[in-house]
Design a protein around this motif. Structure first.
Motif: not given
Length: 67
Positions: A51, A54-62, A66
């Motif tokens: 989790k 996943g949260a880290s990836e979401t933050i990078k995308e937002k 990323k």
């Protein structure tokens, strides 16, 4: 040895054997419980790690980090 003495000795031996068996069973149950708890904690830790990733990836995308 008298018959009464032999009977008492036999009964004491039986009681000791039964007590040892019960203790062994309790130790097995405790060991199984501890193993189950360990596996549960490991599984929970793995889920938390996934989790967080996943949260880290979401933050990078937002945030556009990323690339």
């Amino acid at each position: 040895m008298s018959s009464n003495s032999q009977s008492m000795s036999f009964n004491a031996g039986q009681a000791k054997g039964q007590t040892q068996e019960k203790a062994s069973n309790l130790m097995d149950k405790a060991s199984n419980c501890a193993q189950s708890a360990k596996e549960s904690i490991q599984e929970t830790g793995q889920q938390m790690k996934e989790k967080a990733q996943g949260a880290s990836e979401t933050i990078k995308e937002k945030t556009g980090m990323k690339k």
